[in-house]
Scaffold this motif. Structure first.
Motif, PDB file in Angstrom:
ATOM      1  N   GLU A 151      44.824  37.266  45.869  1.00 16.26           N
ATOM      2  CA  GLU A 151      44.274  36.355  46.884  1.00 16.26           C
ATOM      3  C   GLU A 151      42.968  35.702  46.440  1.00 16.26           C
ATOM      4  OE1 GLU A 151      45.832  35.670  49.524  1.00 16.26           O
ATOM      5  OE2 GLU A 151      47.324  37.271  49.647  1.00 16.26           O
ATOM      6  N   ASP A 152      42.453  36.093  45.294  1.00 14.91           N
ATOM      7  CA  ASP A 152      41.116  35.653  44.890  1.00 14.91           C
ATOM      8  C   ASP A 152      41.197  34.392  44.018  1.00 14.91           C
ATOM      9  OD1 ASP A 152      38.638  35.346  43.734  1.00 14.91           O
ATOM     10  OD2 ASP A 152      38.320  37.489  43.385  1.00 14.91           O
ATOM     11  N   PRO A 153      40.680  33.246  44.506  1.00 17.72           N
ATOM     12  CA  PRO A 153      40.820  31.990  43.761  1.00 17.72           C
ATOM     13  C   PRO A 153      40.026  31.948  42.459  1.00 17.72           C
ATOM     14  CG  PRO A 153      39.402  31.682  45.673  1.00 17.72           C
ATOM     15  CD  PRO A 153      39.952  33.082  45.772  1.00 17.72           C
ATOM     16  N   ASN A 154      39.136  32.930  42.252  1.00 18.57           N
ATOM     17  CA  ASN A 154      38.358  32.924  41.014  1.00 18.57           C
ATOM     18  C   ASN A 154      39.174  33.317  39.777  1.00 18.57           C
ATOM     19  OD1 ASN A 154      35.870  32.214  42.183  1.00 18.57           O
ATOM     20  ND2 ASN A 154      35.773  34.278  43.047  1.00 18.57           N
ATOM     21  N   TRP A 155      40.354  33.851  40.043  1.00 19.47           N
ATOM     22  CA  TRP A 155      41.195  34.265  38.915  1.00 19.47           C
ATOM     23  C   TRP A 155      42.274  33.223  38.650  1.00 19.47           C
ATOM     24  CZ3 TRP A 155      40.127  38.552  36.065  1.00 19.47           C
ATOM     25  CH2 TRP A 155      39.336  39.534  36.644  1.00 19.47           C
ATOM     26  N   LEU A 156      42.654  33.118  37.393  1.00 20.21           N
ATOM     27  CA  LEU A 156      43.841  32.337  37.041  1.00 20.21           C
ATOM     28  C   LEU A 156      44.974  33.348  36.879  1.00 20.21           C
ATOM     29  CD1 LEU A 156      45.108  29.564  36.026  1.00 20.21           C
ATOM     30  CD2 LEU A 156      44.767  30.518  33.739  1.00 20.21           C
ATOM     31  N   LYS A 275      39.821  34.987  33.845  1.00 20.20           N
ATOM     32  CA  LYS A 275      38.834  34.046  34.390  1.00 20.20           C
ATOM     33  C   LYS A 275      38.529  33.023  33.316  1.00 20.20           C
ATOM     34  CE  LYS A 275      36.601  36.854  37.845  1.00 20.20           C
ATOM     35  NZ  LYS A 275      35.717  37.985  38.006  1.00 20.20           N
ATOM     36  N   LEU A 276      38.791  31.763  33.613  1.00 21.62           N
ATOM     37  CA  LEU A 276      38.461  30.728  32.649  1.00 21.62           C
ATOM     38  C   LEU A 276      37.097  30.162  32.989  1.00 21.62           C
ATOM     39  CD1 LEU A 276      41.825  28.832  32.119  1.00 21.62           C
ATOM     40  CD2 LEU A 276      40.854  30.708  30.831  1.00 21.62           C
ATOM     41  N   ARG A 277      36.380  29.773  31.961  1.00 15.55           N
ATOM     42  CA  ARG A 277      35.017  29.263  32.200  1.00 15.55           C
ATOM     43  C   ARG A 277      35.064  27.786  32.536  1.00 15.55           C
ATOM     44  NH1 ARG A 277      31.665  32.430  27.621  1.00 15.55           N
ATOM     45  NH2 ARG A 277      32.126  34.501  28.408  1.00 15.55           N
ATOM     46  N   LEU A 278      35.713  27.494  33.638  1.00 15.99           N
ATOM     47  CA  LEU A 278      35.770  26.109  34.117  1.00 15.99           C
ATOM     48  C   LEU A 278      35.386  26.125  35.578  1.00 15.99           C
ATOM     49  CD1 LEU A 278      39.221  24.916  32.658  1.00 15.99           C
ATOM     50  CD2 LEU A 278      36.956  24.200  31.904  1.00 15.99           C
ATOM     51  N   PRO A 279      34.710  25.054  36.080  1.00 15.01           N
ATOM     52  CA  PRO A 279      34.381  25.021  37.504  1.00 15.01           C
ATOM     53  C   PRO A 279      35.646  24.949  38.357  1.00 15.01           C
ATOM     54  CG  PRO A 279      33.704  22.984  36.396  1.00 15.01           C
ATOM     55  CD  PRO A 279      34.229  23.897  35.346  1.00 15.01           C
ATOM     56  N   GLU A 280      35.602  25.587  39.545  1.00 16.36           N
ATOM     57  CA  GLU A 280      36.774  25.687  40.421  1.00 16.36           C
ATOM     58  C   GLU A 280      37.376  24.311  40.743  1.00 16.36           C
ATOM     59  OE1 GLU A 280      38.728  27.949  41.373  1.00 16.36           O
ATOM     60  OE2 GLU A 280      39.677  27.178  43.189  1.00 16.36           O
ATOM     61  N   TRP A 281      36.498  23.283  40.978  1.00 18.22           N
ATOM     62  CA  TRP A 281      37.017  21.958  41.344  1.00 18.22           C
ATOM     63  C   TRP A 281      37.864  21.360  40.223  1.00 18.22           C
ATOM     64  CZ3 TRP A 281      35.803  17.905  38.149  1.00 18.22           C
ATOM     65  CH2 TRP A 281      34.676  18.030  37.336  1.00 18.22           C
ATOM     66  N   PRO A 285      43.277  21.948  40.534  1.00 16.55           N
ATOM     67  CA  PRO A 285      44.467  21.092  40.454  1.00 16.55           C
ATOM     68  C   PRO A 285      45.321  21.348  39.209  1.00 16.55           C
ATOM     69  CG  PRO A 285      42.453  19.804  40.084  1.00 16.55           C
ATOM     70  CD  PRO A 285      42.021  21.184  40.467  1.00 16.55           C
ATOM     71  N   ILE A 286      44.709  21.899  38.163  1.00 20.42           N
ATOM     72  CA  ILE A 286      45.488  22.066  36.928  1.00 20.42           C
ATOM     73  C   ILE A 286      45.920  23.521  36.695  1.00 20.42           C
ATOM     74  CG2 ILE A 286      44.523  20.050  35.722  1.00 20.42           C
ATOM     75  CD1 ILE A 286      42.624  22.022  34.257  1.00 20.42           C
ATOM     76  N   LYS A 287      45.659  24.372  37.712  1.00 19.80           N
ATOM     77  CA  LYS A 287      45.971  25.804  37.548  1.00 19.80           C
ATOM     78  C   LYS A 287      47.432  26.069  37.137  1.00 19.80           C
ATOM     79  CE  LYS A 287      42.915  29.059  39.781  1.00 19.80           C
ATOM     80  NZ  LYS A 287      42.580  29.828  40.956  1.00 19.80           N
ATOM     81  N   PRO A 288      48.422  25.450  37.842  1.00 18.06           N
ATOM     82  CA  PRO A 288      49.811  25.759  37.457  1.00 18.06           C
ATOM     83  C   PRO A 288      50.100  25.391  36.009  1.00 18.06           C
ATOM     84  CG  PRO A 288      49.733  24.611  39.563  1.00 18.06           C
ATOM     85  CD  PRO A 288      48.351  24.553  38.991  1.00 18.06           C
TER      86      PRO A 288
END
Ligand code: FES
Ligand SMILES: [Fe+2]
Length: 359
Positions: A151-156, A275-281, A285-288
């Protein structure tokens, strides 16, 4: 129980390559998006063929893959608008509990025969469909593995499916065996592993290893900040029968859900969190897409090397089941004890209750 971490030669018992499962756990059988409403698919949980279907309301049902009329495989059938499964042979209609509720050629008013396919408890969670092949009453008590990162959006999250032509004990040993970093040396894997802590209980093995990393891969997934120097971290591997959770000091977390299919076939449904070192914004959109690329280019090469080793081990075992092997990692011995114990405890209980489905 705390165990010694000294590497010491021990002859292993081949019995572990022959044991069945303890079916009183939840087993993963499919990714959620692979089963659309109105569709049916075959799955196998330790030699039990199951027809898994989703009705038009999206509810899941799992029936023994054998029609109670003549044993035809039900997964070749169709899902009706009412949410029943129609056998392809004579069209007998089974409801979600497996009970025959209609025979198309039975004269109106005539009583239906008492015919029923076994049904299994089924759930969906973490994008995975789970089946409980054991005692139905226990399915209410036994929990699915906990995956807090889901459930945690900080993870990929990266989904990793795998299929091995090998007994599940061989696959499980590969996951517990951090000393095989040697195999992955050309992929910038880990090196200099040391077993630093080992605990075992009835259903669990917990092993902590110190390992070192160097190179671009460790930088990419955040293990080290430079990638050029050597970074040493602790990998904690927890085998909680029948699944795994491995974590690397909060940098990555792997949930490996095991599906034993048969004596020489195993699947797994893994969820890897990094955890990728990219800002959440930017990442959202490119997570998938990133997730698919990470799977394809980062994890697949490791997995392919593992599959080769695992299947080679199985082939040699089958060619000569009496062959003697030597192991020096006490974590592997502890793992084998848990696998054997879980099976034997289940077989003992089921011989007392007369309810055996584990072999
Ligand atoms: S075998 Fe299934 S309906 Fe006859
Ligand atoms: Fe590996």
């Amino acid at each position: 129980m705390e165990l010694a971490t000294t590497l010491k030669s021990q002859t292993i018992s081949n019995h572990v390559r022959e044991v069945g499962i303890n079916p009183n756990y939840w087993y993963p059988v499919a990714w959620v998006h692979h089963l659309k409403p109105g569709k049916v698919m075959p799955v196998v949980v330790w030699q039990q063929p199951i027809a898994l279907y989703r009705d038009s309301n999206g509810a899941l049902h799992a029936l023994e893959d054998a029609c109670p009329h003549k044993g035809v495989a039900l997964h070749r059938g169709q899902v009706s608008r009412e949410g029943n499964l129609l056998c392809p042979y004579h069209g007998w209609e089974l409801n979600g509990e497996g009970k025959c509720v209609n025979i198309p050629y039975l004269p109106k008013g005539q009583k239906l025969p008492c015919a029923q396919a076994r049904s299994y408890p089924v759930r969906e969670k973490y994008n995975i469909i789970w089946i409980f092949p054991g005692d139905r009453a226990l399915s209410e008590i036994v929990e699915l593995p906990l995956v807090p990162e889901y459930e945690d959006p900080n993870w990929l999250m990266v989904e990793i499916p795998a299929h091995f032509q090998a007994h599940f004990s061989i696959c499980n040993e590969n996951t517990m065996d951090v000393f095989h970093g040697f195999l992955h040396k050309n992929l910038n894997g880990w090196f200099d592993p040391v077993l630093i802590e080992l605990k075992q209980s009835d259903a669990q093995v917990q092993a902590d290893y110190k390992v070192s990393y160097q190179g671009w891969l460790s930088k990419f997934i955040g293990i080290s900040s430079t990638g050029s120097g050597i970074t040493t971290r602790t990998v904690s591997i927890q085998y909680q029968y029948p699944h795994y959770h491995t974590s690397l000091e909060g940098v990555s977390s792997l949930y490996l859900m095991r599906l034993p299919v048969g004596p020489a076939e195993t699947r797994s449904f893994s969820l890897m969190f990094i955890k990728l070192r990219l800002p959440e914004w930017l990442l959202k959109p490119i997570k998938p897409l990133v997730s698919k690329l990470v799977w394809r280019f980062l994890f697949m090469p490791f997995l392919q090397q593992d599959i080769q080793m695992i299947e080679s081990e199985q082939r040699t075992y089958l060619a000569n089941p009496g062959r003697r092997y030597v192991e020096i990692n006490p974590a592997i011995i502890a793992l084998q004890r848990v696998i054997v114990r879980q099976y034997e405890q289940y077989m003992q209980q089921s011989s007392v209750t007369g309810n055996g489905t584990g072999d």
